[in-house]
Scaffold this motif. Sequence first.
Motif, PDB file in Angstrom:
ATOM      1  N   ALA A  60       0.827  -1.205   0.000  1.00 43.27           N
ATOM      2  CA  ALA A  60       0.000   0.000   0.000  1.00 43.27           C
ATOM      3  C   ALA A  60       0.862   1.256   0.000  1.00 43.27           C
ATOM      4  O   ALA A  60       1.986   1.261   0.491  1.00 43.27           O
ATOM      5  CB  ALA A  60      -0.919   0.001   1.212  1.00 43.27           C
ATOM      6  N   GLY A  61       0.286   2.302  -0.516  1.00 37.87           N
ATOM      7  CA  GLY A  61       0.960   3.585  -0.465  1.00 37.87           C
ATOM      8  C   GLY A  61       0.863   4.185   0.932  1.00 37.87           C
ATOM      9  O   GLY A  61       0.163   3.684   1.808  1.00 37.87           O
ATOM     10  N   GLU A  62       1.570   5.266   1.134  1.00 37.46           N
ATOM     11  CA  GLU A  62       1.594   5.921   2.442  1.00 37.46           C
ATOM     12  C   GLU A  62       0.211   6.383   2.872  1.00 37.46           C
ATOM     13  O   GLU A  62      -0.142   6.292   4.048  1.00 37.46           O
ATOM     14  CB  GLU A  62       2.555   7.110   2.412  1.00 37.46           C
ATOM     15  CG  GLU A  62       2.714   7.782   3.756  1.00 37.46           C
ATOM     16  CD  GLU A  62       3.728   8.906   3.730  1.00 37.46           C
ATOM     17  OE1 GLU A  62       3.647   9.767   4.617  1.00 37.46           O
ATOM     18  OE2 GLU A  62       4.585   8.920   2.824  1.00 37.46           O
ATOM     19  N   GLU A  63      -0.609   6.834   1.925  1.00 37.69           N
ATOM     20  CA  GLU A  63      -1.951   7.311   2.270  1.00 37.69           C
ATOM     21  C   GLU A  63      -2.773   6.207   2.929  1.00 37.69           C
ATOM     22  O   GLU A  63      -3.363   6.408   3.979  1.00 37.69           O
ATOM     23  CB  GLU A  63      -2.678   7.833   1.027  1.00 37.69           C
ATOM     24  CG  GLU A  63      -4.071   8.337   1.335  1.00 37.69           C
ATOM     25  CD  GLU A  63      -4.816   8.807   0.095  1.00 37.69           C
ATOM     26  OE1 GLU A  63      -5.839   9.481   0.275  1.00 37.69           O
ATOM     27  OE2 GLU A  63      -4.386   8.496  -1.039  1.00 37.69           O
ATOM     28  N   LEU A  68      -5.092   3.380   8.096  1.00 36.20           N
ATOM     29  CA  LEU A  68      -5.507   2.087   8.639  1.00 36.20           C
ATOM     30  C   LEU A  68      -6.076   2.217  10.042  1.00 36.20           C
ATOM     31  O   LEU A  68      -5.563   2.975  10.865  1.00 36.20           O
ATOM     32  CB  LEU A  68      -4.316   1.126   8.719  1.00 36.20           C
ATOM     33  CG  LEU A  68      -3.817   0.488   7.451  1.00 36.20           C
ATOM     34  CD1 LEU A  68      -2.599  -0.376   7.757  1.00 36.20           C
ATOM     35  CD2 LEU A  68      -4.895  -0.347   6.789  1.00 36.20           C
ATOM     36  N   TYR A  69      -7.109   1.451  10.304  1.00 37.29           N
ATOM     37  CA  TYR A  69      -7.544   1.195  11.674  1.00 37.29           C
ATOM     38  C   TYR A  69      -6.795  -0.078  12.058  1.00 37.29           C
ATOM     39  O   TYR A  69      -7.146  -1.177  11.622  1.00 37.29           O
ATOM     40  CB  TYR A  69      -9.063   0.971  11.753  1.00 37.29           C
ATOM     41  CG  TYR A  69      -9.845   2.247  11.894  1.00 37.29           C
ATOM     42  CD1 TYR A  69      -9.897   2.910  13.117  1.00 37.29           C
ATOM     43  CD2 TYR A  69     -10.539   2.783  10.817  1.00 37.29           C
ATOM     44  CE1 TYR A  69     -10.630   4.075  13.263  1.00 37.29           C
ATOM     45  CE2 TYR A  69     -11.272   3.952  10.960  1.00 37.29           C
ATOM     46  CZ  TYR A  69     -11.312   4.599  12.182  1.00 37.29           C
ATOM     47  OH  TYR A  69     -12.028   5.749  12.320  1.00 37.29           O
ATOM     48  N   ASN A  70      -5.716   0.060  12.817  1.00 39.33           N
ATOM     49  CA  ASN A  70      -4.899  -1.094  13.153  1.00 39.33           C
ATOM     50  C   ASN A  70      -4.735  -1.216  14.665  1.00 39.33           C
ATOM     51  O   ASN A  70      -4.912  -0.255  15.401  1.00 39.33           O
ATOM     52  CB  ASN A  70      -3.545  -1.021  12.448  1.00 39.33           C
ATOM     53  CG  ASN A  70      -2.868   0.323  12.621  1.00 39.33           C
ATOM     54  OD1 ASN A  70      -3.378   1.219  13.270  1.00 39.33           O
ATOM     55  ND2 ASN A  70      -1.702   0.474  12.031  1.00 39.33           N
ATOM     56  N   PHE A  71      -4.379  -2.425  15.092  1.00 39.99           N
ATOM     57  CA  PHE A  71      -4.311  -2.713  16.520  1.00 39.99           C
ATOM     58  C   PHE A  71      -3.602  -4.044  16.734  1.00 39.99           C
ATOM     59  O   PHE A  71      -3.420  -4.818  15.789  1.00 39.99           O
ATOM     60  CB  PHE A  71      -5.723  -2.778  17.124  1.00 39.99           C
ATOM     61  CG  PHE A  71      -6.634  -3.734  16.408  1.00 39.99           C
ATOM     62  CD1 PHE A  71      -6.751  -5.054  16.822  1.00 39.99           C
ATOM     63  CD2 PHE A  71      -7.358  -3.320  15.298  1.00 39.99           C
ATOM     64  CE1 PHE A  71      -7.572  -5.937  16.146  1.00 39.99           C
ATOM     65  CE2 PHE A  71      -8.186  -4.208  14.609  1.00 39.99           C
ATOM     66  CZ  PHE A  71      -8.287  -5.518  15.040  1.00 39.99           C
ATOM     67  N   ALA A  72      -3.227  -4.305  17.965  1.00 38.57           N
ATOM     68  CA  ALA A  72      -2.673  -5.608  18.339  1.00 38.57           C
ATOM     69  C   ALA A  72      -3.816  -6.453  18.890  1.00 38.57           C
ATOM     70  O   ALA A  72      -4.611  -5.974  19.707  1.00 38.57           O
ATOM     71  CB  ALA A  72      -1.582  -5.443  19.382  1.00 38.57           C
TER      72      ALA A  72
END
Length: 119
Positions: A60-63, A68-72
């Motif tokens: 993916a590009g930087e945008e 992203l909705y990211n999490f552990a």
Amino acid sequence: PDAPVALDLNPPRGTRDFYPAEMRQRNWLFGHFREVSHAFAFEEYDAPVMESEALYIRKAGEEVTQQLYNFADKQDRRMALRPEMTPSLARMVLAQRGALPLPLKWFSIPQCWRYERTT
């Protein structure tokens, strides 16, 4: 004691509510899309709404990466809510390693999440 925090009644950024009138329109549109897709022999597929974060960061590009909705997760693996469908589709196809008849005639109407403005 801390004062109670006022509940924010807005949906999270990058998401939206669909009230009944909007759902009727959406269901009508998606229904017609499905009918036409099936008429031309396309099959519907879906994938998990949550994938490994690496699946999106890899190409993916930087945008996209910054939205992203990211999490552990509970096992401390890096996960993300899908911001787009193409990486999940590619993962699914690669997982079957030539067992799928080509060309694929698949379609999806996925829910995707990005931390961006929706209006």
